[in-house]
Write a protein that holds these residues in place. Structure first.
Motif, PDB file in Angstrom:
ATOM      1  N   GLY A 137       3.490  -5.591   4.054  1.00 33.52           N
ATOM      2  CA  GLY A 137       2.203  -5.121   4.540  1.00 33.52           C
ATOM      3  C   GLY A 137       2.362  -3.874   5.395  1.00 33.52           C
ATOM      4  O   GLY A 137       3.164  -2.985   5.110  1.00 33.52           O
ATOM      5  N   THR A 138       1.608  -3.828   6.499  1.00 31.03           N
ATOM      6  CA  THR A 138       1.664  -2.652   7.371  1.00 31.03           C
ATOM      7  C   THR A 138       3.019  -2.510   8.066  1.00 31.03           C
ATOM      8  O   THR A 138       3.353  -1.422   8.546  1.00 31.03           O
ATOM      9  N   ASN A 139       3.795  -3.581   8.094  1.00 29.79           N
ATOM     10  CA  ASN A 139       5.140  -3.493   8.687  1.00 29.79           C
ATOM     11  C   ASN A 139       6.039  -2.548   7.892  1.00 29.79           C
ATOM     12  O   ASN A 139       7.056  -2.086   8.405  1.00 29.79           O
ATOM     13  N   PHE A 141       5.485   0.384   7.259  1.00 28.42           N
ATOM     14  CA  PHE A 141       5.433   1.719   7.855  1.00 28.42           C
ATOM     15  C   PHE A 141       6.092   1.790   9.226  1.00 28.42           C
ATOM     16  O   PHE A 141       6.011   2.825   9.896  1.00 28.42           O
ATOM     17  N   GLU A 142       6.737   0.714   9.671  1.00 34.46           N
ATOM     18  CA  GLU A 142       7.491   0.790  10.911  1.00 34.46           C
ATOM     19  C   GLU A 142       8.655   1.776  10.749  1.00 34.46           C
ATOM     20  O   GLU A 142       9.254   1.877   9.689  1.00 34.46           O
ATOM     21  N   TYR A 149       6.513   7.295   2.186  1.00 30.58           N
ATOM     22  CA  TYR A 149       5.204   7.593   1.599  1.00 30.58           C
ATOM     23  C   TYR A 149       5.185   8.770   0.636  1.00 30.58           C
ATOM     24  O   TYR A 149       4.236   8.926  -0.128  1.00 30.58           O
ATOM     25  N   LEU A 181      -2.610   0.353   0.919  1.00 30.06           N
ATOM     26  CA  LEU A 181      -1.741   0.484   2.089  1.00 30.06           C
ATOM     27  C   LEU A 181      -1.839   1.888   2.689  1.00 30.06           C
ATOM     28  O   LEU A 181      -1.944   2.053   3.914  1.00 30.06           O
ATOM     29  N   ASN A 184      -5.491   2.599   4.065  1.00 30.29           N
ATOM     30  CA  ASN A 184      -5.722   1.908   5.334  1.00 30.29           C
ATOM     31  C   ASN A 184      -4.940   2.532   6.478  1.00 30.29           C
ATOM     32  O   ASN A 184      -5.355   2.474   7.638  1.00 30.29           O
ATOM     33  N   LEU A 185      -3.796   3.143   6.146  1.00 31.02           N
ATOM     34  CA  LEU A 185      -3.011   3.825   7.169  1.00 31.02           C
ATOM     35  C   LEU A 185      -3.838   4.943   7.793  1.00 31.02           C
ATOM     36  O   LEU A 185      -3.842   5.122   9.024  1.00 31.02           O
ATOM     37  N   ASP A 188      -7.171   3.423   9.601  1.00 31.47           N
ATOM     38  CA  ASP A 188      -6.933   2.772  10.891  1.00 31.47           C
ATOM     39  C   ASP A 188      -6.400   3.726  11.956  1.00 31.47           C
ATOM     40  O   ASP A 188      -6.710   3.569  13.138  1.00 31.47           O
ATOM     41  N   LYS A 189      -5.590   4.698  11.542  1.00 22.43           N
ATOM     42  CA  LYS A 189      -4.923   5.569  12.524  1.00 22.43           C
ATOM     43  C   LYS A 189      -5.316   7.031  12.404  1.00 22.43           C
ATOM     44  O   LYS A 189      -4.847   7.867  13.182  1.00 22.43           O
ATOM     45  N   GLY A 193      -1.716   8.779  11.230  1.00 26.58           N
ATOM     46  CA  GLY A 193      -0.969   7.707  10.573  1.00 26.58           C
ATOM     47  C   GLY A 193       0.202   8.230   9.767  1.00 26.58           C
ATOM     48  O   GLY A 193       1.174   7.498   9.521  1.00 26.58           O
TER      49      GLY A 193
END
Length: 425
Positions: A137-139, A141-142, A149, A181, A184-185, A188-189, A193
């Motif tokens: 998931g969003t993890n 992109f840590e 990307y 993904l 939403n990046l 959300d940011k 992002g």
């Protein structure tokens, strides 16, 4: 000595050299082989190895079907798979992974040899890897860097390949999830992002302090913008899709600059916490032409004449300025500039771009030298010194140069290699 595409003996002498496996292995700078039977794994990468020759001869077979170039393409595909079966490959990416090899197979589509089983196996491998990404998931992109990307190594390149199979419901659903993904990046940011800590960057940087956003097609946000438009046109339409296209386009417009000659340009990147050196080159990879192309597509998509006008201005200024263009090749050189100018001609029908393309093609031809092993060399500045290399690949080698030479500017059909570089949107 100029390369004359009307002199068949000159052309087929060069293609004969490129069709000779031993000759290629003995002269290539893309990879170093211990022997013809011990090729390194780099020889299987689309952007450094034999799959580029698969694409070259697969595409040329459509132009010269009587020359049986498909047989040469098949032979290089066989060599590629022999190395993979021997040494293995553990990467999904376009540049150095399975998506690149799978794209090469697409250039053989419709030929007598049956690659359906191989295509199925590779697609299964890619889908398994994509499911692992989605589980994070969003993890995922840590510790974000470009390779997570971008087009070359990341999600944009993977999704770009998967769009070829938008009629397959399983692949379509995973494609939508991966694209979500990225959407939403930004949702959300914001554009931030896509900001990468310079200490995490996988690219050469002038500093390791602070964060930046890469603007280019190779490693930056312009490729994501093009992918959003391409996927929408392919019928992959998601929540916030159009909103994110508009958001990225508006942000890129805000980043435009003017040089001392009042020529418009976009820097290769925006740096937030350190000095912005405003470096760029007028090339496909991370320069003004690539950003301008993404904005041209966005302007057409959004029906925004202001964006279109700015994109056209940027591209025309690039064609006049030609900053840091010293090689005939695609990524950093004239071939990429040719294709971007062609796309502007396709969308605008302005005679200016067609005339520019004729000049660019002649520039490319002027680099030919019969003494060069592959006719054309890749030219780069390395630590301030001008150096040349015998590269075979699409990105920085003779394969991309030759496919550009044989391009017809009035053709609207996109070949496999144009799809690889997001030139088919």
């Amino acid at each position: 000595m100029n390369f004359n595409i009307n002199k068949s003996e000159q052309l087929f002498d060069l293609l004969s050299r490129l069709s000779d496996f031993d000759y290629v292995v003995n002269h290539v700078d893309d990879f170093t082989a211990q022997s013809r039977n011990d090729l390194p794994i780099e020889s299987t990468y689309l952007f450094t190895g034999l799959p580029s020759l698969v694409v070259l001869f697969g595409e040329l077979n459509k132009i010269f079907p009587d020359k049986k170039f498909n047989l040469i393409a098949h032979s290089y595909m066989k060599k590629t798979m022999e190395v993979i079966n021997s040494k293995g490959i553990d990467n999904l990416s376009l540049a150095v992974g399975m998506c690149g090899i799978a794209f090469a197979i697409q250039s053989l589509k419709g030929e007598t040899s049956n690659y359906s089983n191989l295509q199925f196996s590779i697609n299964s491998y890619i889908l398994d890897g994509c499911r692992q990404i989605l589980e994070k998931g969003t993890n995922f992109f840590e510790l974000l860097n470009e390779e997570k990307y971008d087009l070359m190594f990341g999600l944009v390149g993977i999704i770009n390949y998967m769009l070829l199979f938008s009629d397959n419901i399983i692949i379509e659903n995973i494609t939508k999830s991966l694209l979500s993904l990225l959407i939403n990046l930004v949702k959300d940011k914001g554009i931030a992002g896509f900001s990468v800590y310079l200490s995490n960057s996988s690219l050469p940087q002038h500093s390791k302090v602070g964060k930046y956003i890469n603007l280019g097609i190779s490693h930056g946000i312009a490729a994501f913008l093009i992918l959003l438009i391409k996927s929408f046109k392919s019928g992959i339409i998601l929540n916030y899709h159009e909103e994110i296209i508009d958001k990225i386009s508006s942000w890129l417009i805000e980043q435009k600059r003017y040089d001392n000659s009042k020529f418009l340009f976009w820097p290769s990147a925006i740096y937030f916490d350190c000095e912005d050196n405003e470096y760029y080159r007028d090339a496909w990879c991370y320069g003004t032409p690539g950003v301008a192309y993404s904005l041209l597509l966005a302007g057409e998509f959004l029906k925004n004449n202001r964006i279109i006008k700015i994109a056209i201005e940027g591209m025309k200024h690039s064609l006049i300025r030609q900053r840091s263009i010293i090689s005939p090749t695609f990524c950093h050189g004239w071939a990429g500039l040719y294709y971007l100018s062609k796309k502007f001609y396709f969308y605008t029908h302005e005679k200016y771009f067609k005339e520019a393309n004729n000049i660019i093609k002649n520039n490319i031809l002027s680099f030919y030298n019969t003494k060069n092993p592959f006719g054309f060399k890749n030219i780069e500045y390395i630590n301030g010194n001008k150096r040349s290399f015998n590269n075979i690949n699409l990105l920085s080698g003779v394969s991309g140069v030759l496919l550009t030479i044989f391009d017809n500017i009035d053709s609207i059909e996109s070949g496999v290699w144009e799809k690889i570089f997001l030139m088919d949107a």
